[in-house]
Design a protein around this motif. Structure first.
Motif: not given
Ligand code: PLP
Lengths: 379, 162
Positions: A293, A296, A300, B1, B9-10, B13, B21, B24-27, B157, B159
């Motif tokens: 995700r 992507n 984008s 998927m 899924g998005v 969450e 958004d 973008r996250q799922t193309d 972590r 940086s």
């Protein structure tokens, strides 16, 4: 005390400088991190704790616990169709890093040429030099999505090399190669009798096709050392656990060094690793979905802000072209003005020139904020 | 998927993620995402969107309890009949038919312990098919809907790393 010439000749890592710059600043969002932002799955951590509670704090067999080796061999057979004898063809190491170092030291004679496909992870070139080998860079190109082809190998003169080392899914580019695409690389290696070192540490993070190991292609198993481990797939970087798979001669030679110099990979990590293999597939799939995700999102947003970037398909990196001539200057200015850290491509060899490595191993909120800052910086 | 699963899924969450958004996250693109969400809502796959709240930080903290219910069934009355009857009460926040030593697990919420108790004794226990109730008051909450209520861990972590 005077360091040995061999060591003195290797410059410190180009990444170090950015780490120091970033460390001096507040409110930094780092897209410069080469490790997962997740903690290891709880079941694996719990197994590590339990092993400590039971007092499992001694060395293990040099090659690693036999239950862990059996589990790794089984996983390789199931997932990648790779059959290795856990007794003679598998070595559990302190991270893939140790395996890579062992392979260079065990398989490269002084003066041997090692073809290193670039841009590449930072440890291969120093590893070859520490072992006394000569480095032959094999650049890949953005127009070819940073994939390795027989043409690039021939062009670099890799036919005369002794060893070829590469990594797909790739750090720093995020490039991957399909089984079909690997065929011509395999053919080149067979034709020129090259030993192949295949760093497959990001195998679990391939988003557009199943990962194929080059060792599964005809005539390759006998000339290939495969490196893999728990750091990336299981978010276990700090536990230092990896493994190498190779024909018995190579594993015996690598274990010769390992048995004297390392004795065994960290015991606590081996317990965690066994549990990871037996019960953490779900957690790996979830992390993978998250990375996908973010990938992507990053691709984008880059497109929207007019930042050229080929379609990265693995690991957790994007490798956009830098809008300025000097990527180092750009990365420094970006850090100073916006607090967003990225790594200039040249830290991964000359072939990384003109690019930036952007890691998306960062939560979606921070990632979004960082992308907003980059967008404002570019505007 | 499938893109439907990807959108879900998005949303699972972060239900507040914008269509842009999520796209973008799922193309995908925002119009497609909106169509998928409309479809999910119309089909009743997505039943609502709620905030996950750390109740310790609320000024008035409602009292919550998990209640075990045992029932006897007869020819006319099945689990669904009993469940429907109980689920209508607004105090009931969730109701599950479960395996094991009891039949239903019910989560209730009200303003005070007295009110929760009164609700159980006046409204739930008298239902003829219910033979037994065991009430567990919630004393502290460590995780709600998959989100831990602790302070969370620092990102320690380095940086910048190879
Ligand atoms: C390509 C590649 N190989 C190997 C390693 C080292 O992995 P390990 O933690 O297993 O030593 C890394 C870590 O960043 C890497 O990116």
């Amino acid at each position: 005390m005077k360091p040995a010439d061999r060591v003195d000749a290797v410059p410190p890592s180009g990444i170090r400088r950015f780490f120091e710059l970033a460390a001096e600043m507040d409110d930094v969002i780092s897209l410069g991190v080469g490790e997962p932002d997740f903690a290891a799955p709880w079941a694996a951590r719990d197994a590590a704790i339990t092993s400590l509670e039971r007092g499992r704090t001694s060395y293990t067999m040099n090659r690693g616990r036999s239950d862990l080796r059996a589990a790794i061999a089984e996983r390789m057979a199931d997932r990648y169709d790779l059959e290795y004898d856990p007794e003679t063809e598998l070595l559990v190491t302190a991270g893939a890093s140790e395996g890579i170092d062992l392979a260079f030291r065990a398989l490269v004679d002084p003066g041997d040429t090692v073809a290193v496909v670039q841009p590449s992870y930072v440890s291969y070139v120093p590893g070859v030099l520490f072992a006394g080998g000569e480095v032959l860079p094999v650049p890949t190109r953005e127009e070819e999505a940073f994939k390795l082809t027989s043409e690039r190998l021939a062009e670099a003169g890799a036919g005369d090399a002794d060893v070829l080392v590469f990594c797909y899914p790739n750090n720093p580019t995020g490039a991957t190669m399909t089984g079909d695409e690997l065929q011509e690389v395999a053919a080149f290696a067979r034709e020129h009798d090259l030993t192949v070192l295949s760093d497959e540490i990001y195998a679990a993070l391939s988003y557009e096709h199943e990962h194929t190991s080059i060792a599964t292609l005809p005539g390759m198993r006998e000339r290939t050392v495969v490196f893999n481990g728990f750091s990336k797939a299981y978010a276990m970087t700090g536990l230092r656990l990896g493994y190498a798979l190779a024909p018995p001669e190579a594993i015996t030679a690598m274990n010769r060094i390992h048995q004297y110099m390392m004795l065994s990979a960290p015991t606590t990590a081996q317990h965690a690793g066994l549990e990871a293999l037996s019960s953490c597939d779900g957690a790996v799939a979830e992390m993978r979905d998250q990375y996908d995700r973010r990938r992507n999102l990053v691709l984008s947003r880059f497109e929207e802000m007019g930042l050229d970037c080929f379609r990265a398909s693995g690991a957790f990196y994007a490798f956009p072209s830098c809008p300025w001539d000097d990527a180092g200057e750009f990365a420094e200015a970006l850090l100073e003005e916006t607090g967003v850290a990225v790594v200039p491509g040249t830290a991964f060899g000359d072939a990384g020139e003109g690019h930036l490595r952007v890691s998306y191993a960062t939560g979606i909120d921070d990632l979004t904020e960082a992308l907003d800052r980059v967008e404002r910086f570019l505007a | 998927m499938s893109s439907r699963d990807a959108v879900l899924g998005v949303l699972r969450e972060n239900a507040r993620a914008s269509s842009e958004d999520i796209a973008r996250q799922t193309d995908s693109d925002p119009e497609t995402v909106e169509a998928i969400i409309d479809e999910l809502e119309a089909a009743g796959v997505v039943r609502g969107y709620q905030a996950v709240i750390d109740r310790d930080q609320l000024e008035s903290q409602p009292v919550r309890a998990t209640v075990e219910l045992n029932v006897t069934l007869d020819r006319e009355t099945g689990y669904d009949d009993i469940a429907e009857r109980i689920a209508r009460f607004p105090q009931v926040k969730s109701l599950y038919l479960v395996s094991g030593d009891f039949d239903f697990m019910m989560e209730v919420e009200d303003e005070s312990m007295q009110e929760v108790s009164a609700f159980i004794s006046d409204k739930v226990a008298p239902v003829p098919e219910i033979t037994q109730t065991v009430t567990h008051y919630v004393m502290d909450s460590y995780k709600e809907q998959g989100i831990e209520m602790g302070d969370g861990d620092e990102d320690d972590r380095l940086s910048v790393s190879p």
